[in-house]
Design an enzyme around this catalytic site. Structure first.
Site, PDB file in Angstrom:
ATOM      1  CB  CYS A  28      -0.926  -0.180   1.102  1.00 36.53           C
ATOM      2  SG  CYS A  28      -0.117   0.030   2.678  1.00 36.53           S
ATOM      3  CG  HIS A 543      -2.992  -8.876  27.984  1.00 33.73           C
ATOM      4  ND1 HIS A 543      -3.389  -9.710  27.080  1.00 33.73           N
ATOM      5  CD2 HIS A 543      -3.805  -7.695  27.928  1.00 33.73           C
ATOM      6  CE1 HIS A 543      -4.486  -9.089  26.381  1.00 33.73           C
ATOM      7  NE2 HIS A 543      -4.808  -8.133  26.863  1.00 33.73           N
TER       8      HIS A 543
END
Length: 621
Positions: A28, A543
């Site tokens: 991109c 986490h």
């Protein structure tokens, strides 16, 4: 020193496992987007250190390598080293989720020709300025030719999409182009304009216009991939090359007109209608949300999801509101990078931040985000705040873009149209506020300067002067058993960027998490997937898994409560590792030091088969 992107390409292909591991590669504006057979063999830390690479992001089923302005140079050299066949795309890893697949499809289809669309959008804006200044006669041949040139990419958008979609879905490109051309050919347009009933095999055809449409042609080429495979499989080889394309075209064009075209138009209108409905409820609130959060979506690489909406808006409305709000986020991050340049005393950071700020003004924000703002944390937050404020201003003025573009200084003409001066001035005010506020906020709030790495000579002299002085070390144990990797290698862009702190990722061997040191449970998420601890003057975050908050606590059993005092080795939480894997979640436990005094340094000790409570990090005072 100039970067040789041929060397960058060679190193990238090598670190990504070679041609055999690369299924597909696209690009991109700033990123190389790889689809790999096996991402687990990649050392993201090594990839990020390749000259020319800013950072890496794993999102949307893709391994994304952020390059910046020279992404096309790197892409061209990579294409000399790998063999990417159309059919390779079909064999991509099917383990990624539906949302990731959709993002991958959208980015693969739109990325190759976005600059072409943007070029046409800018040309439309420049023509509008000339008309407003009476610098060109709208009845002249010059204007009329340039005007239809500026609309050509949008009028024949289905044809552009058919080319890239054919590569994504593994369809003969020329067959796909013929299908797309049939939807916009003059004979069909004449039928639409005439409005007379048209029947195909007794079934009435909905005479819809497919110029500038997006979803109908994507659906059509996707279904065409299965039709072509069927005939390629069952037709004798002697007639396959002739009759497989003939049958595919003959079947798909009528099917598209009868079914997939109307369905695609309905879906596209519904998606665009939903966004425009929310925008119309409160353009100011919409501006605050888009201006504040757009660059966060860029970090995760999922910002492509909005592309069909913006392109659809140009087709149905003649303008797009989202891009008018999105520009605030872009200019705010560029301003935050300039604030770093003005504030920092580090010569290297001054050079990096000034370059990133200038690049950001031209719409390429990855260098500002990854190289400066996210790296220093507070500038990123300041940029988001400035973007939210400016986005609200843009919404208040109903700022819009009249031609497809990627927001930046060079594309400002795309926001101008004669008779809409108020909207244009409001847009200019919003991006000015975004840039200035991003700069000023970063200057006022400040940030923690990165520690300058001392030379070996300086280190040796200091070491000699310290003599008998000893360095105090705080050891941090592993909260569970498993393989330990640097946090830069976890499959989450935010944690991997060290934006929340340095640390490690632990690939769990079992589903029990223990206290790594004596301390206090400062935070316990209701879902049980994350625990914050404090003790010994530091704060840490454990986490469990990536994106596991989406499970709403299913599979997690906390054994402590917020505020509890814990001893090293106390059981904190149990989780069902197999359940997470079965639900296709990455079960890696991310363990980071989120806060510690400025005069302390963190060292991590990655390795295989680390046992629970074995030292994996230490803080040196």
């Amino acid at each position: 020193m100039a970067i040789d992107y041929r060397i960058t390409a060679n190193e990238l292909v090598k670190e990504l496992g070679g041609d055999s591991n690369i299924i597909n590669v696209t690009h991109c504006a700033t990123r190389l987007r790889f689809i790999l057979k096996d991402e687990s063999i990649i050392d993201s830390g090594k990839v990020s250190k390749i000259p020319g690479v800013i950072t890496t992001v794993q999102a949307g089923g893709q391994y994304q390598v952020v390059i910046g302005n020279h992404v096309k140079d790197a892409f061209d050299f990579i294409m000399e080293l790998v063999t990417v066949e159309d059919i390779k795309n079909v064999n991509a890893d099917n383990k990624v989720g539906v949302f990731s697949k959709i993002i991958d499809i959208i980015s693969s289809i739109f990325a190759p020709f976005l600059y072409t669309l943007a070029a046409c959008g800018i040309l439309q804006g420049i023509l509008g300025i000339f008309v407003a200044l009476n610098a060109i006669d709208t009845s002249s041949g010059t204007y009329q030719i340039l005007n239809f040139v500026s609309w050509t990419a949008f009028t024949f958008l289905p044809v552009l999409i058919s080319v890239t979609a054919s590569k994504k879905f593994g369809v003969n490109t020329y067959v796909a182009v013929v299908i797309a051309c049939a939807l916009v050919c003059p004979d069909y347009i004449s039928m639409v304009n005439a409005g007379n009933p048209v029947y195909f095999l007794g079934i009435r055809v909905q005479l819809l216009s497919y110029t500038s449409s997006v979803i109908p042609i994507i659906l059509s080429i996707w279904i065409a991939s299965y039709v072509q495979k069927f005939f390629d499989k069952y037709l004798p080889i002697v007639v396959r090359n002739l009759f497989s394309p003939m049958f595919t075209i003959t079947i798909m064009v009528p099917l598209t007109l009868l079914a997939f075209g109307p369905i695609g138009n309905t879906v596209g209108a519904a998606i665009g209608g939903a966004y425009n409905y929310l925008y119309n409820l409160s353009p100011i609130i919409a501006g605050i949300i888009v201006g504040g959060l757009w660059e966060v979506l860029v970090i995760f690489g999922v910002h492509w999801g909005i592309t069909p909406v913006t392109v659809g808006n140009y087709a149905s409305l003649g303008y797009d509101t989202f891009t008018g709000l999105q520009a605030s986020a872009v200019f705010a991050q560029a301003g935050a990078a300039l604030g770093v340049f003005l504030k920092t005393k580090d010569k290297d950071m001054k050079g990096v931040s000034l370059s990133a700020a200038i690049t950001g003004l031209f719409g390429i924000t990855e260098p500002a985000i990854y190289g400066v703002n996210l790296r220093l944390k507070k500038p990123m937050i300041c940029g988001c705040i400035a973007g939210a404020v400016a986005g609200g201003v843009a919404g208040g003025f109903n700022a819009v873009s009249w031609g497809y573009n990627m927001p930046g200084i060079a594309t400002i003409p795309a926001y101008f149209k004669a008779g809409h001066m108020g909207q244009f001035l409001g847009f200019l005010l919003s991006i000015a506020i975004a840039f200035v506020l991003g700069t000023v906020l970063t200057w006022i709030v400040g940030f923690e300067e990165e520690k300058i790495v001392e030379s070996e000579t300086e280190t040796e002299i200091k070491s000699q002067n310290m003599n008998a002085e000893t360095t105090k070390t705080i050891e941090i144990a592993s909260p569970l058993k498993g393989d330990v990797i640097p946090v830069t290698e976890v499959n989450d862009a935010v944690f991997a960027s060290k934006g929340l702190g340095d640390g490690v990722g632990i690939i769990p061997a079992e589903g029990k998490v223990y206290a790594p040191y004596d301390g206090t449970v400062e935070a316990l998420f209701p879902t049980g997937h994350a625990i914050g601890l404090s003790g010994n003057g530091i704060q840490t975050l454990i986490h469990i898994g990536i994106n596991t908050v989406e499970l709403n606590g299913e599979g997690f059993q906390p054994k402590v409560q917020q505020g509890d005092k814990v001893k090293k080795g106390d059981l904190l939480v149990e989780f069902d590792k197999d359940f997470l894997v079965g639900k296709r979640y990455d079960s890696t436990v991310i363990f980071i030091v989120s806060d510690m005094p400025d005069d302390q340094q963190l060292e991590v000790f990655p390795g295989k088969e680390k046992d629970v409570l074995e030292t994996i990090m230490c803080v040196k005072c």
